[in-house]
Design an enzyme around this catalytic site. Structure first.
Site, PDB file in Angstrom:
ATOM      1  N   HIS A 164       0.867  -1.198   0.000  1.00 46.80           N
ATOM      2  CA  HIS A 164       0.000   0.000   0.000  1.00 46.80           C
ATOM      3  C   HIS A 164       0.894   1.235   0.000  1.00 46.80           C
ATOM      4  O   HIS A 164       1.522   1.552   1.015  1.00 46.80           O
ATOM      5  CB  HIS A 164      -0.903   0.022   1.241  1.00 46.80           C
ATOM      6  CG  HIS A 164      -1.787   1.239   1.317  1.00 46.80           C
ATOM      7  ND1 HIS A 164      -3.139   1.145   1.544  1.00 46.80           N
ATOM      8  CD2 HIS A 164      -1.541   2.569   1.210  1.00 46.80           C
ATOM      9  CE1 HIS A 164      -3.673   2.355   1.562  1.00 46.80           C
ATOM     10  NE2 HIS A 164      -2.709   3.242   1.368  1.00 46.80           N
ATOM     11  N   HIS A 212       1.411   5.484  -1.748  1.00 47.79           N
ATOM     12  CA  HIS A 212       0.985   6.608  -2.596  1.00 47.79           C
ATOM     13  C   HIS A 212       2.225   7.154  -3.298  1.00 47.79           C
ATOM     14  O   HIS A 212       3.133   7.657  -2.623  1.00 47.79           O
ATOM     15  CB  HIS A 212       0.343   7.713  -1.741  1.00 47.79           C
ATOM     16  CG  HIS A 212      -0.875   7.232  -1.019  1.00 47.79           C
ATOM     17  ND1 HIS A 212      -2.139   7.372  -1.530  1.00 47.79           N
ATOM     18  CD2 HIS A 212      -1.016   6.569   0.159  1.00 47.79           C
ATOM     19  CE1 HIS A 212      -3.015   6.834  -0.691  1.00 47.79           C
ATOM     20  NE2 HIS A 212      -2.358   6.328   0.335  1.00 47.79           N
ATOM     21  N   LEU A 213       2.244   7.054  -4.618  1.00 49.16           N
ATOM     22  CA  LEU A 213       3.412   7.551  -5.356  1.00 49.16           C
ATOM     23  C   LEU A 213       3.167   8.932  -5.961  1.00 49.16           C
ATOM     24  O   LEU A 213       4.096   9.555  -6.458  1.00 49.16           O
ATOM     25  CB  LEU A 213       3.821   6.556  -6.453  1.00 49.16           C
ATOM     26  CG  LEU A 213       4.287   5.178  -5.969  1.00 49.16           C
ATOM     27  CD1 LEU A 213       4.752   4.315  -7.142  1.00 49.16           C
ATOM     28  CD2 LEU A 213       5.401   5.285  -4.925  1.00 49.16           C
ATOM     29  N   ARG A 214       1.907   9.398  -5.933  1.00 45.51           N
ATOM     30  CA  ARG A 214       1.571  10.736  -6.446  1.00 45.51           C
ATOM     31  C   ARG A 214       1.859  10.872  -7.945  1.00 45.51           C
ATOM     32  O   ARG A 214       1.988   9.895  -8.659  1.00 45.51           O
ATOM     33  CB  ARG A 214       2.301  11.841  -5.662  1.00 45.51           C
ATOM     34  CG  ARG A 214       2.198  11.738  -4.138  1.00 45.51           C
ATOM     35  CD  ARG A 214       0.787  11.808  -3.642  1.00 45.51           C
ATOM     36  NE  ARG A 214       0.714  12.033  -2.206  1.00 45.51           N
ATOM     37  CZ  ARG A 214      -0.283  11.629  -1.431  1.00 45.51           C
ATOM     38  NH1 ARG A 214      -1.299  10.969  -1.923  1.00 45.51           N
ATOM     39  NH2 ARG A 214      -0.287  11.886  -0.152  1.00 45.51           N
ATOM     40  N   ASN A 231      -5.551   7.364  -5.787  1.00 50.86           N
ATOM     41  CA  ASN A 231      -6.242   8.611  -5.407  1.00 50.86           C
ATOM     42  C   ASN A 231      -5.531   9.855  -5.934  1.00 50.86           C
ATOM     43  O   ASN A 231      -5.138  10.743  -5.191  1.00 50.86           O
ATOM     44  CB  ASN A 231      -6.459   8.697  -3.885  1.00 50.86           C
ATOM     45  CG  ASN A 231      -5.171   8.716  -3.085  1.00 50.86           C
ATOM     46  OD1 ASN A 231      -4.156   8.156  -3.506  1.00 50.86           O
ATOM     47  ND2 ASN A 231      -5.193   9.346  -1.921  1.00 50.86           N
ATOM     48  N   LYS A 241      -9.745  -0.292  -5.245  1.00 52.90           N
ATOM     49  CA  LYS A 241      -9.657   0.393  -3.959  1.00 52.90           C
ATOM     50  C   LYS A 241     -10.979   1.052  -3.602  1.00 52.90           C
ATOM     51  O   LYS A 241     -11.511   1.839  -4.388  1.00 52.90           O
ATOM     52  CB  LYS A 241      -8.552   1.450  -4.031  1.00 52.90           C
ATOM     53  CG  LYS A 241      -8.408   2.282  -2.770  1.00 52.90           C
ATOM     54  CD  LYS A 241      -7.924   1.455  -1.601  1.00 52.90           C
ATOM     55  CE  LYS A 241      -8.031   2.200  -0.283  1.00 52.90           C
ATOM     56  NZ  LYS A 241      -6.772   2.697   0.213  1.00 52.90           N
ATOM     57  N   HIS A 281     -10.283   1.158   2.509  1.00 45.17           N
ATOM     58  CA  HIS A 281      -9.982   2.162   3.533  1.00 45.17           C
ATOM     59  C   HIS A 281     -11.109   1.997   4.539  1.00 45.17           C
ATOM     60  O   HIS A 281     -12.239   2.409   4.287  1.00 45.17           O
ATOM     61  CB  HIS A 281      -9.965   3.576   2.932  1.00 45.17           C
ATOM     62  CG  HIS A 281      -9.614   4.617   3.944  1.00 45.17           C
ATOM     63  ND1 HIS A 281      -8.414   5.287   3.949  1.00 45.17           N
ATOM     64  CD2 HIS A 281     -10.304   5.070   5.020  1.00 45.17           C
ATOM     65  CE1 HIS A 281      -8.384   6.120   4.989  1.00 45.17           C
ATOM     66  NE2 HIS A 281      -9.531   6.008   5.642  1.00 45.17           N
ATOM     67  N   HIS A 299      -4.069  -0.542   6.243  1.00 42.77           N
ATOM     68  CA  HIS A 299      -3.532   0.294   7.329  1.00 42.77           C
ATOM     69  C   HIS A 299      -4.379   0.222   8.605  1.00 42.77           C
ATOM     70  O   HIS A 299      -4.939   1.212   9.049  1.00 42.77           O
ATOM     71  CB  HIS A 299      -3.343   1.752   6.878  1.00 42.77           C
ATOM     72  CG  HIS A 299      -4.436   2.351   6.028  1.00 42.77           C
ATOM     73  ND1 HIS A 299      -5.755   2.322   6.383  1.00 42.77           N
ATOM     74  CD2 HIS A 299      -4.390   2.989   4.830  1.00 42.77           C
ATOM     75  CE1 HIS A 299      -6.474   2.931   5.456  1.00 42.77           C
ATOM     76  NE2 HIS A 299      -5.669   3.337   4.496  1.00 42.77           N
ATOM     77  N   LEU A 354      -4.397   9.382   8.114  1.00 43.29           N
ATOM     78  CA  LEU A 354      -5.690   8.703   8.256  1.00 43.29           C
ATOM     79  C   LEU A 354      -5.541   7.242   7.881  1.00 43.29           C
ATOM     80  O   LEU A 354      -4.855   6.938   6.896  1.00 43.29           O
ATOM     81  CB  LEU A 354      -6.742   9.383   7.376  1.00 43.29           C
ATOM     82  CG  LEU A 354      -7.210  10.740   7.922  1.00 43.29           C
ATOM     83  CD1 LEU A 354      -8.010  11.507   6.897  1.00 43.29           C
ATOM     84  CD2 LEU A 354      -8.028  10.551   9.212  1.00 43.29           C
ATOM     85  N   ASP A 406       1.663   2.651   3.501  1.00 38.85           N
ATOM     86  CA  ASP A 406       0.795   3.823   3.343  1.00 38.85           C
ATOM     87  C   ASP A 406       1.636   5.096   3.320  1.00 38.85           C
ATOM     88  O   ASP A 406       1.195   6.157   3.776  1.00 38.85           O
ATOM     89  CB  ASP A 406      -0.281   3.896   4.439  1.00 38.85           C
ATOM     90  CG  ASP A 406      -1.364   4.917   4.097  1.00 38.85           C
ATOM     91  OD1 ASP A 406      -1.464   5.330   2.931  1.00 38.85           O
ATOM     92  OD2 ASP A 406      -2.105   5.313   5.023  1.00 38.85           O
ATOM     93  N   HIS A 464       3.236  14.591   1.446  1.00 33.48           N
ATOM     94  CA  HIS A 464       2.650  15.918   1.176  1.00 33.48           C
ATOM     95  C   HIS A 464       3.784  16.905   1.424  1.00 33.48           C
ATOM     96  O   HIS A 464       4.695  16.623   2.218  1.00 33.48           O
ATOM     97  CB  HIS A 464       1.522  16.223   2.164  1.00 33.48           C
ATOM     98  CG  HIS A 464       0.298  15.380   1.982  1.00 33.48           C
ATOM     99  ND1 HIS A 464      -0.648  15.627   1.018  1.00 33.48           N
ATOM    100  CD2 HIS A 464      -0.131  14.285   2.645  1.00 33.48           C
ATOM    101  CE1 HIS A 464      -1.610  14.730   1.107  1.00 33.48           C
ATOM    102  NE2 HIS A 464      -1.321  13.882   2.080  1.00 33.48           N
ATOM    103  N   ALA A 474      -3.568  14.974   5.586  1.00 29.02           N
ATOM    104  CA  ALA A 474      -3.294  13.697   6.267  1.00 29.02           C
ATOM    105  C   ALA A 474      -2.299  12.906   5.437  1.00 29.02           C
ATOM    106  O   ALA A 474      -2.472  12.782   4.220  1.00 29.02           O
ATOM    107  CB  ALA A 474      -4.586  12.906   6.421  1.00 29.02           C
TER     108      ALA A 474
HETATM  109  C1  NCD Z   1      -3.402   9.238   2.194  1.00 26.31           C
HETATM  110  C2  NCD Z   1      -3.016  10.273   1.146  1.00 26.31           C
HETATM  111  O1  NCD Z   1      -2.443  11.308   1.530  1.00 26.31           O
HETATM  112  O2  NCD Z   1      -3.258  10.063  -0.047  1.00 26.31           O
HETATM  113  N1  NCD Z   1      -3.316   9.833   3.495  1.00 26.31           N
HETATM  114  C3  NCD Z   1      -3.162   9.192   4.656  1.00 26.31           C
HETATM  115  O3  NCD Z   1      -3.211   9.846   5.699  1.00 26.31           O
HETATM  116  N2  NCD Z   1      -2.926   7.908   4.708  1.00 26.31           N
HETATM  117  C4  NCD Z   1      -4.738   8.685   1.894  1.00 26.31           C
HETATM  118  C5  NCD Z   1      -5.071   7.445   2.682  1.00 26.31           C
HETATM  119  O4  NCD Z   1      -4.502   6.385   2.459  1.00 26.31           O
HETATM  120  O5  NCD Z   1      -5.917   7.530   3.568  1.00 26.31           O
HETATM  121 ZN    ZN Z   2      -3.151   5.162   1.817  1.00 28.56          ZN
END
Ligand code: NCD
Ligand code: ZN
Length: 365
Positions: A30, A32-34, A58, A116, A153, A191, A236, A264, A268, A280
């Site tokens: 899990h 997030h690579l943006r 996302n 997802k 989630h 998570h 989150l 996860d 940011h 988050a």
């Molecule tokens: C994630 C995100 O920033 O995309 N943020 C997080 O706090 N984990 C989204 C997510 O997985 O809830």
């Molecule tokens: Zn996540």
């Protein structure tokens, strides 16, 4: 005869063995690579430690079609430095209107590994998520029929429900009914942050697994308020009370193959975190394995790390185990206070903390 002992080879230095940990190369189930400049930064850090990762969809707009997913996969591969071997495992973002045919087509084509489920407005970039799980009942039927995993989630989003209770209420009101109606659906509860989720997974069938982040193993909710508001400890689902963290640690080191690694990691910018309405997400990718190793060692279970990081995930997804190896050495290192890339500033998880282990992959980098 009595002299035989003199011919025995000297024992290997015990200290040397406990200072080097060699593991099958791990995967991150899990992340997030943006996109854009942040992608170049995030993908490189994940690919240094992990052979594969389940990539969250996302983005803005979210990844809901096979074409958008292929294009994103290409951008990830193009963002990696030359010679870095990494396989992104892509996911589709479920909406109320998503077409089950599109999901099945992407899954059969090998583009989507999983779907997802973000409850609408549960977290960062989830406004297009599912408003009521009953709206995607037909989708769930199809996922079950074709064997496509559902990643969830696990939080309800109702203002009546206290933020610290959202995960527990989700188990009762959403996940329980879904698993009852779709007993063969493969589900990953992502998570997890509570003892309730640990018990729920332990009591469920083999079709339910959970990922555990590096940060939820190390912080509880007090970290967000230590001497003042700490935006870099905010993610989150939010970290919960200490006893929940203890339950997560026990689950992670238990050797139960239905708990496995998912960072996860969710970068940011410093600016977006340190704001009146901070985003988050915790960016843990750069030192992820070191962080997990520290936790496993504190629990006296370093020998269980390989199963959690490198074996249980692929077995659940029905994928081959990685062939390569990585090494962790007991060499302490300080996590940087801040990382910079292309004009972006990102504060990593455990910034300025001292870690006991240092990662090294098979090529020695
Ligand atoms: C994630 C995100 O920033 O995309 N943020 C997080 O706090 N984990 C989204 C997510 O997985 O809830
Ligand atoms: Zn996540």
């Amino acid at each position: 005869m009595t002299d035989q002992s003199t011919t025995v080879l000297p024992p290997r230095a015990a200290a040397e063995d406990s200072d080097v940990l060699s593991l099958r190369r791990p995967d991150d189930w899990h992340v997030h690579l943006r996109d854009g400049a942040m992608l170049t930064f995030a993908a490189d850090w994940t690919a240094r430690q992990f052979a594969r990762a389940i990539v969250m969809p996302n983005l803005v707009p979210p990844i809901t079609t096979v074409a958008a997913c292929e294009a994103y996969r290409d951008r990830i591969l193009a963002a990696l430095p030359a010679g870095r071997a990494f396989t992104p495992l892509m996911t589709a973002y479920l909406t109320d209107q998503i077409d089950p045919d599109e999901l099945e087509r992407g899954f059969r084509k090998g583009v989507f590994t999983a779907c997802k489920l973000y409850p609408a407005n549960a977290t960062t970039n989830s406004s297009a998520g599912v408003t009521d799980v009953r709206k995607i009942w037909k989708v769930l039927e199809r996922l079950e029929a074709v064997g496509m995993p559902l990643l969830v989630h696990g939080e309800v989003v109702s203002h009546d429900i206290d933020i610290f209770d959202r995960e527990a209420v989700f188990l009762e009101t959403v996940l329980g009914p879904v698993l009852r109606d779709f007993p063969a659906l493969k589900v990953v509860l992502e998570h997890i942050t509570t003892e309730d989720s640990v018990r729920f997974v332990e009591d469920a069938g083999d079709n339910l697994a959970a990922t555990i982040t590096a940060h939820h193993l190390r912080i509880d909710r007090n970290a967000m308020f230590a001497g003042g508001l700490r935006p870099h400890a905010y993610c989150l689902p939010v970290a919960k009370r200490r006893h929940h963290r203890q339950a997560l640690r026990k689950a992670a080191v238990s050797g139960n193959p239905r708990f496995f690694l998912g960072t996860d990691s969710a970068p940011h910018t410093k600016q977006d975190k340190e704001s009146a309405c901070g985003c988050a997400g915790i960016f843990s990718a750069p030192k992820a394995l070191e962080s997990y190793a520290q936790t496993f060692e504190e629990e006296g279970a370093l020998d269980r790390l390989e199963g959690f990081a490198s074996e249980f995930g692929p077995r659940f997804y029905g994928l081959p185990l990685n062939e390569g190896k990585v090494t962790l050495r007991r060499v302490s290192q300080a996590v940087p206070a801040i990382m910079e890339h292309d004009g972006l500033q990102i504060v990593p998880f455990q910034a300025e903390e001292e870690l006991a282990w240092t990662f090294q992959d098979e090529t020695g980098t």
